[in-house]
Each structure stands twice: as structure tokens, then as C-alpha cells.
Design a protein around this motif. Structure first.
Motif, short mmCIF file in Angstrom:
data_model
loop_
_atom_site.label_atom_id
_atom_site.label_comp_id
_atom_site.label_asym_id
_atom_site.label_seq_id
_atom_site.Cartn_x
_atom_site.Cartn_y
_atom_site.Cartn_z
N GLY A 125 0.46 -1.29 0.01
CA GLY A 125 0.07 0.07 -0.06
C GLY A 125 0.84 1.13 -0.02
N ILE A 126 2.11 1.17 0.42
CA ILE A 126 3.00 2.28 0.64
C ILE A 126 4.11 2.35 -0.54
CG2 ILE A 126 2.60 2.74 3.12
CD1 ILE A 126 5.52 1.39 3.24
N MET A 127 3.91 1.53 -1.42
CA MET A 127 4.92 1.50 -2.55
C MET A 127 4.59 3.02 -3.48
SD MET A 127 5.24 -2.41 -3.58
CE MET A 127 6.15 -2.05 -4.94
N PRO A 128 5.65 3.60 -3.71
CA PRO A 128 5.61 4.64 -4.54
C PRO A 128 5.18 4.56 -6.00
CG PRO A 128 7.93 4.27 -4.09
CD PRO A 128 7.06 3.18 -3.32
N GLU A 129 5.49 3.32 -6.51
CA GLU A 129 5.30 2.79 -7.81
C GLU A 129 5.00 1.55 -7.83
OE1 GLU A 129 7.38 2.86 -12.25
OE2 GLU A 129 8.58 3.75 -10.78
N ARG A 130 4.10 0.95 -8.52
CA ARG A 130 3.59 -0.31 -8.37
C ARG A 130 3.38 -0.82 -10.05
NH1 ARG A 130 -1.23 -0.42 -3.94
NH2 ARG A 130 -2.00 1.20 -5.18
N ASP A 131 4.23 -1.72 -10.31
CA ASP A 131 4.12 -2.22 -11.87
C ASP A 131 3.50 -3.60 -12.11
OD1 ASP A 131 6.12 -3.63 -10.80
OD2 ASP A 131 7.82 -3.18 -12.21
N VAL A 132 3.35 -4.28 -12.85
CA VAL A 132 2.69 -5.57 -13.09
C VAL A 132 3.58 -6.54 -12.40
CG1 VAL A 132 4.13 -6.15 -15.10
CG2 VAL A 132 1.58 -7.02 -14.78
N VAL A 133 4.56 -6.43 -12.04
CA VAL A 133 5.64 -7.44 -11.09
C VAL A 133 4.88 -7.39 -9.73
CG1 VAL A 133 7.66 -8.09 -10.33
CG2 VAL A 133 7.28 -7.43 -12.53
N SER A 134 4.69 -6.24 -9.36
CA SER A 134 4.26 -5.85 -7.86
C SER A 134 2.77 -6.65 -7.62
CB SER A 134 4.05 -4.35 -7.46
OG SER A 134 5.07 -3.64 -8.08
N TRP A 135 2.11 -6.12 -8.57
CA TRP A 135 0.75 -6.85 -8.49
C TRP A 135 0.67 -8.42 -8.86
CZ3 TRP A 135 -3.55 -3.93 -7.36
CH2 TRP A 135 -3.62 -2.49 -7.36
N ASN A 136 1.48 -8.94 -9.67
CA ASN A 136 1.57 -10.37 -9.60
C ASN A 136 2.24 -11.09 -8.53
OD1 ASN A 136 0.72 -10.19 -12.33
ND2 ASN A 136 2.72 -10.44 -13.21
N SER A 137 2.79 -10.26 -7.72
CA SER A 137 3.49 -10.79 -6.60
C SER A 137 2.55 -11.07 -5.47
CB SER A 137 4.68 -9.95 -6.07
OG SER A 137 5.68 -10.02 -6.91
N MET A 138 1.75 -9.92 -5.20
CA MET A 138 0.58 -9.97 -4.18
C MET A 138 -0.43 -11.20 -4.46
SD MET A 138 1.05 -8.03 -1.65
CE MET A 138 -0.31 -8.54 -1.16
N ILE A 139 -0.79 -11.29 -5.98
CA ILE A 139 -1.67 -12.27 -6.41
C ILE A 139 -1.25 -13.66 -6.14
CG2 ILE A 139 -2.86 -13.21 -8.30
CD1 ILE A 139 -2.98 -10.39 -9.49
N SER A 140 -0.04 -13.81 -6.44
CA SER A 140 0.79 -15.13 -6.27
C SER A 140 0.85 -15.54 -4.75
CB SER A 140 2.08 -15.31 -6.85
OG SER A 140 3.05 -14.26 -6.69
N GLY A 141 1.12 -14.38 -3.90
CA GLY A 141 1.28 -14.52 -2.66
C GLY A 141 -0.08 -15.19 -1.92
N TYR A 142 -1.09 -14.43 -2.18
CA TYR A 142 -2.34 -15.03 -1.63
C TYR A 142 -2.87 -16.31 -2.11
CZ TYR A 142 -3.37 -10.42 0.49
OH TYR A 142 -3.72 -9.00 1.17
N ALA A 143 -2.41 -16.51 -3.40
CA ALA A 143 -2.84 -17.79 -3.99
C ALA A 143 -2.24 -18.60 -3.32
CB ALA A 143 -2.46 -17.69 -5.65
N ALA A 144 -0.81 -18.58 -3.08
CA ALA A 144 0.08 -19.60 -2.53
C ALA A 144 -0.36 -19.93 -0.91
CB ALA A 144 1.63 -19.31 -2.45
N ASN A 145 -1.16 -19.07 -0.32
CA ASN A 145 -1.57 -19.37 0.89
C ASN A 145 -3.01 -19.74 1.08
OD1 ASN A 145 0.52 -18.81 3.03
ND2 ASN A 145 0.85 -17.42 1.31
N SER A 146 -3.74 -20.39 -0.13
CA SER A 146 -5.10 -20.59 -0.34
C SER A 146 -5.93 -19.50 0.09
CB SER A 146 -5.29 -21.76 0.52
OG SER A 146 -4.39 -22.89 0.15
#
Length: 670
Positions: A125-146
């Protein structure tokens, strides 16, 4: 300068920066070369997996003033994350003066890797710039934890803020969609985003998704639209065909894959062998086995496990054992398959023996190991095989082992424990496991409902069924098998008829043989023979010998000689292995004085090798199980009579009426 450093490294045999008091003066000209040089040293630390060398190098970077370089700082965040030191990675992040998007993304991935999702969410939430890698990281993190819902929410937010999803984004989302309709919606998003549908990653993800939901036609359409195919494409297609029940078609695709020049991998061969197992096609299984030998795949434990399982299911236990004995090194997967093979063929003691050997070899049991052994205990309990320990005691010991290893909360182990306790009559022990599970899927509910039904707790089974419906889960055919069994055992005709009708009308479940068997048995016990016959006549196919046998027992109980003769003749046409229809028909002919027909029935029984099965009882005392057969004279000690007296007292307390059973003939009970 770099050349001199490399020459000194050769002389001393290790990077010079590890030597004490080494320092290098930095000029503007040499800084770029030194950055490249130290980046190579970081690679060497990573290949050595040495945290000591990594910290020595880091100390040297701080000393010579290179630690503030963004590129080297990013390299060190990545290095510390791979060496599992998250605190050091956080410290490096704080010390980088000029952080770029890569720096923020690297630390975000570190937080997700170490399971700190809440902190990762705040950091995101505090990242000054979020690219597609940032969004993919959050999606994969939630998915990996069911946490599929959280992952989908991030995906929706990503689209709302205008970040264009990549092919990797869609492959992530397609891996956890919850329904076929949802998968089609994501497919539509892929089309609207303008991504090339022939992309291998996206195409493989779509094939896998449609295969999971058994939408074979959609999977084939995607497969045929792809310009480039790899082994994952073929594996995904064959896996979808297998899950959808098109196993022969899956084998045809395997042959087509080989003809196109694609070389199968370990996953391909294990899947092909599993398909042969499910088809019970030993010849094709042997061909796949020979191909595994030719390609050198027998060193892979997954392939070996599939081979052992295939021979076992095809009634070739000796071949399973031969393959197992030639395994150079045991692992949990191979041992699990052999334990399951022993249990499947009735060698329960050998299954337990192998389980003990795996413990002695320091092989940590997995959830599948414990599940196989617990299934073994249930089979012992069913077959009444004498052993050094009582089945219930063995199951309790394995339950204790599961608690010790922290596997008691695993869904597979918990369901196996519930099933074991239910089959051994300890339904209340099974009930203690049920409320401890934080998440209960349909398998849990079905196990508990079936456990109540088997142990005479009919009202508890129906109450649990109501709770299942209130939880929002949809019942399946196994659920109704338990419900109808409870109604049959408890004589709850109205409740059973209501449940049977709701199967098709409300839930769209087609009744199977076990459902019809429960209904016939329930109606027969209630004396409603006409209604039972109506149910048999409404079956979409010819009833099997088991269903006719249940109806025949009802006719015997209610003394309907006319129906007894008709049904027994009908059952004999199916050449059953049970002696009941032969004995009933012989008795019926004897009552009517048709002695020639009696001789004919007994002759048919002898020619077909059907033997009379005598009933037996068993009592376990300490480490011994005593079996008592019908009409057997056996001298027993006082302990046996004491236990029998206790059983009679308990039966009387429960309200059972003790009475002498009428005998049909030669041990057949009426």
C-alpha cells in the motif's frame, strides 16, 4: 585493477575480499568495473550457499563505500532472501538511499516468501510505484496461501487502476478460479486484453483450467488454436481427459504426442501409467513400463509409485513387490504405494510391517502413509483377522503418532481417522475429531454422516445432514448414501423416501445401486414389499444380485412364500456367490414337496462352487482374539463368560429383546 585482483585470487585460492584488512580505493572510472566484479562475487556466494561469505563480502562493500549502490543493494536483498535471512534483507533495504521499483518489488517478494502477508499488504500500500510485477507478487502470495478471494480482489483492483495484466497474471488467476463460468469470464478478459491466445503460458493455463472442470471441448479448442505446443500443453490436455473419464482418448493423445516428436517427461509417464491402472489395462501398462525403462525414468519415485500401484490394481501384487525390491533407495512415495498395495490385497500384517520398517529407516510418514495404514486398520476390523493387537488399539497408536507429528489436523489424516473409528464402532471417538477441524469440506461431513449411519445413530446422522445443508455445502451421492443407510437401519421410511426423492428433484443427483439397495432394504424391513418391488422396477437398469438378495431377505422375514420362490429363481439367473437364494429356494421347494427341484437347486449350488457361510462371533481379550463359529463346541475360560454377561447386560439396558432366531436351513438366519 580488476586484472590484479583476479591474479591475486588465483594465487590465494579464494576471493581476496575475504582476507583481513583488504581495501580497494575507488575512482569514478573503476566504480562501474567494481560493481560488475562484486556482482560476480555475489553470484559465487549464492552458488556456495554460504551466509558467512555473503556477510564478509557485505562488510567489505560497506567499508569501501559501495553498499549504497542501488544495483548492489538489490542484489543483496535477493541474496539474503535466498539464504533465508529476512532481517538482513530488511536492513539492506533500509540502507539503500536511492530505491527504485526493483528494490521495492524485491522486498515485497521477500515478505511474501516468508509468509508475512499482512506486512506485505501494508508494504504494497505504501509503494511509490507499482508495476505489473508488484501486482503479480501479491496475487501469487495470496494464491500460495489458499486465499483465493483476496487474490481475486487484488486482480480486480489491478484492473480498476488501469494496470494491464500480463500473461503470467492470467495464468495465476486461472489456477484458482472456483467454477467453470468464472473461468470463462477470465478467458474473456484475456481476449479483451489483446494478449495472443496462442501464447504457450496462457494456452496451457486455459487447457488446465478447462480440464479441471471437465470441459473437454473447450480445452480442445484452446489446444488446437495454439501455434506452438510444448510437453506441458500435452500433459494438461491428457490430464483433463483423464479427469473427465475419457481415459482411452487420453492414451490416444499420448500416442499422437509421441508421433509429433514431443518427448514425454516424468509427469507424462506417471499419468499414463495411472490411466492404465484405472482402466485395469495390464498390457498397455506393461508397454508404458517398458518405455520408462528405455527412457531411464525408473529413478523417479513418482513414476515408480505409479508402476507399483498399477500392478497392484491389476492383481499382480508379485510384480509390484518385484519392482519395490529393486528400488535402490526408499522414499515416502514408493513406500506409500507398497503399503497401499499390501492393504488392497488383504495383507494387512505386511502393510503394518512395512510401515514399521519405514519408521526404522527414519522415513518421516506423510499424510498418505498414515491414511494407507489407517485404511488397513479398517480392513482388519471388517475381516476380523486375528493379530497381536486389536484393530482399535492399532488405530489409537497411529492416532497418537499423527498427534506427535502434527498431522492430526491434515484433512486426509483426519478423514481416515474418523473412518477408522467409525468402522471399529467408536463413533464417539470420531465425533471428537470432527469439531476440531477449522475448515470442513464435504468429505468431512460425509465421513461423519456415514459413521453415524453405520453405528446405529440414525437421528444423529440426519441431524448432521441438516447442519450440512445449513452450512451452504451441496450434498453429493455419497452424502445421500449415508442418509439413506441411516433411514434404512432406523426404519425411518418417510424420511428415507423424502431424501430419495430430493436427490433428483432438488439436487440433480442420479441414484446409484447403493441408493436403490438402501431403499429396497428399508421398504422390505418395514413389510412394504409392494413398494420395494415398485422401486426395483423403476431402476434404469437391471438390478444386481445384491439388490435382489435384499428383497429376498425381506420376503423370508415376512414369510411370503410366493414372492420367495419368484425372487429366488430370479436371483439364481444372475449366478450369485451368496448361498442365501439357493437355501431359500431349496427350503421353499421343500415346503411345497417339490423334492426334484430341491435336488436341482443343491446341484446348481455345488456346480457353481457356492459354499454355505456360517456366522461367527469374536471377542478380544488383551493380546488375543477368539473366534466362535456356529455349532462349534469350545471350552472357554471364565473371562469369556464374564464378557458375554456384560454384553447381555448392556443389550438389556439399551432395550434390546433377546430372542431365539429361526433358521432357514443349515445356518441361514431368518
Amino acid at each position: 585493477m580488476i586484472g590484479r585482483l583476479q591474479a591475486l585470487e588465483k594465487k590465494f585460492g579464494l576471493p581476496l575480499i575475504f582476507c583481513k584488512n583488504f581495501s580497494v580505493p575507488i575512482s569514478n572510472k573503476s566504480s562501474q568495473n567494481l560493481t560488475s566484479y562484486y556482482s560476480n562475487l555475489i553470484d559465487r556466494c549464492l552458488s556456495l550457499r554460504s551466509l558467512v561469505y555473503a556477510k564478509l563480502l557485505h562488510a567489505q562493500l560497506i567499508k569501501i563505500g559501495l553498499s549504497g549502490y542501488t544495483f548492489l543493494g538489490n542484489r543483496y536483498i535477493d541474496l539474503y532472501s535466498k539464504l533465508s535471512t529476512i532481517d538482513d534483507a530488511l536492513q539492506v533495504f533500509d540502507e539503500i538511499p536511492n530505491k527504485n521499483c526493483i528494490t521495492w518489488n524485491l522486498l515485497l517478494m521477500v515478505l511474501i516468501k516468508f509468509g508475512r502477508l499482512e506486512r506485505a499488504h501494508d508494504f504494497f500500500g505504501i509503494m511509490p510505484e507499482r508495476d505489473v510485477v508488484s501486482w503479480n507478487s501479491m496475487i501469487s502470495g495470496y494464491a500460495a496461501n489458499s486465499l483465493a478471494n483476496s487474490a481475486l480482489e487484488v486482480f480486480r483492483e489491478m484492473q480498476r487502476v488501469g494496470v494491464r495484466p500480463s500473461g503470467f497474471t492470467f495464468s495465476l488467476v486461472l489456477s484458482f478460479v472456483w467454477s467453470a463460468d468464472h473461468g470463462k469470464q477470465i478467458h474473456g478478459c484475456v481476449v479483451r486484453s489483446g494478449l495472443n491466445l496462442s501464447n504457450v503460458v496462457i494456452g496451457n493455463s486455459l487447457i488446465d483450467m478447462y480440464g479441471r472442470f471437465t470441459l473437454v471441448r473447450y480445452a480442445f479448442n484452446v489446444f488446437l488454436s495454439m501455434k506452438e505446443l510444448d510437453i506441458i500443453s500435452w500433459n494438461s490436455l491428457m490430464s483433463g481427459l483423464q479427469k473427465s473419464g475419457y481415459r482411452d482418448w487420453a492414451l490416444d493423445q499420448f500416442c499422437l504426442m509421441r508421433s509429433t516428436g514431443h518427448c514425454p517427461d516424468h509427469f507424462t509417464m506417471s499419468m499414463v501409467i495411472t490411466i492404465c491402472s484405472n482402466l485395469l489395462n495390464l498390457e498397455k501398462g506393461k508397454q508404458a513400463f517398458a518405455l520408462c525403462i528405455k527412457m531411464g525414468f525408473l529413478s523417479n519415485s513418482i513414476v515408480l509409485s505409479a508402476i507399483i500401484d498399477m500392478f497392484s490394481k491389476c492383481n499382480r501384487l508379485e510384480d509390484s513387490l518385484r519392482v519395490f525390491e529393486e528400488v535402490p533407495r526408499w522414499d515416502s512415495s514408493v513406500c506409500n504405494s507398497m503399503i497401499s498395495a499390501y492393504a488392497r490385497h488383504g495383507f494387512e500384517d505386511k502393510a503394518l510391517w512395512l510401515f514399521v520398517l519405514t519408521l526404522r529407516e527414519n522415513l518421516r510418514p506423510t499424510e498418505f502413509t498414515l491414511s494407507s495404514v489407517l485404511s488397513r486398520d479398517s480392513s482388519v476390523c471388517n475381516s476380523m483377522i486375528s493379530s497381536c493387537l486389536l484393530p482399535a488399539e492399532q488405530g489409537t497408536q497411529i492416532h497418537s503418532l499423527a498427534l506427535k507429528m502434527g498431522l492430526d489436523s491434515d484433512a486426509i489424516v483426519a478423514c481416515s481417522l474418523m473412518d477408522m473409528y467409525s468402522k471399529s464402532g467408536s463413533v464417539h471417538s470420531a465425533l471428537k475429531i470432527f469439531p476440531k477441524m477449522s475448515t470442513r469440506d464435504l468429505v468431512f461431513w460425509n465421513s461423519m454422516i456415514m459413521g453415524f449411519a453405520r453405528n446405529g445413530c440414525e437421528f444423529e446422522a440426519l441431524k448432521l445432514f441438516e447442519e450440512l445443508l445449513e452450512s451452504g455445502l451441496q450434498p453429493d451421492e455419497i452424502t445421500f448414501s449415508g442418509v439413506l443407510l441411516a433411514c434404512s437401519n432406523g426404519g425411518l421410511v418417510n424420511e428415507g423416501m423424502h431424501a430419495f426423492l430430493s436427490m433428483v428433484e432438488k439436487y440433480g443427483i442420479i441414484p446409484r445401486d447403493e441408493h436403490y439397495a438402501c431403499m429396497v432394504d428399508m421398504m422390505g424391513q418395514a413389510g412394504k414389499l409392494a413398494e420395494a418391488m415398485d422401486i426395483i422396477e423403476t431402476m434404469p437398469h437391471e438390478p444386481n444380485a445384491s439388490i435382489w438378495g435384499l428383497f429376498l431377505r425381506a420376503c423370508v422375514i415376512h414369510g411370503n412364500l410366493k414372492l420367495m420362490e419368484i425372487v429366488a429363481e430370479r436371483v439364481l439367473e444372475l449366478k450369485p456367490i451368496s448361498s442365501l437364494p439357493y437355501l431359500v429356494l431349496a427350503r421353499t421347494y421343500g415346503i411345497k414337496g417339490k423334492w426334484e427341484s430341491v435336488v436341482r437347486v443343491r446341484k446348481a449350488m455345488k456346480e457353481r462352487g457356492v459354499k454355505k457361510v456360517n456366522g461367527c462371533s469374536w471377542i478380544g481379550i488383551r493380546n488375543q482374539v477368539l473366534v466362535f463359529k456356529t455349532n462349534q463346541i469350545q471350552h472357554c475360560g471364565g473371562e469369556i463368560y464374564s464378557i458375554l454377561q456384560l454384553l447381555l447386560c448392556e443389550m438389556a439396558d439399551e432395550g434390546y429383546i433377546l430372542q431365539q432366531h429361526n433358521v432357514v436351513e443349515d445356518g441361514g438366519e431368518q
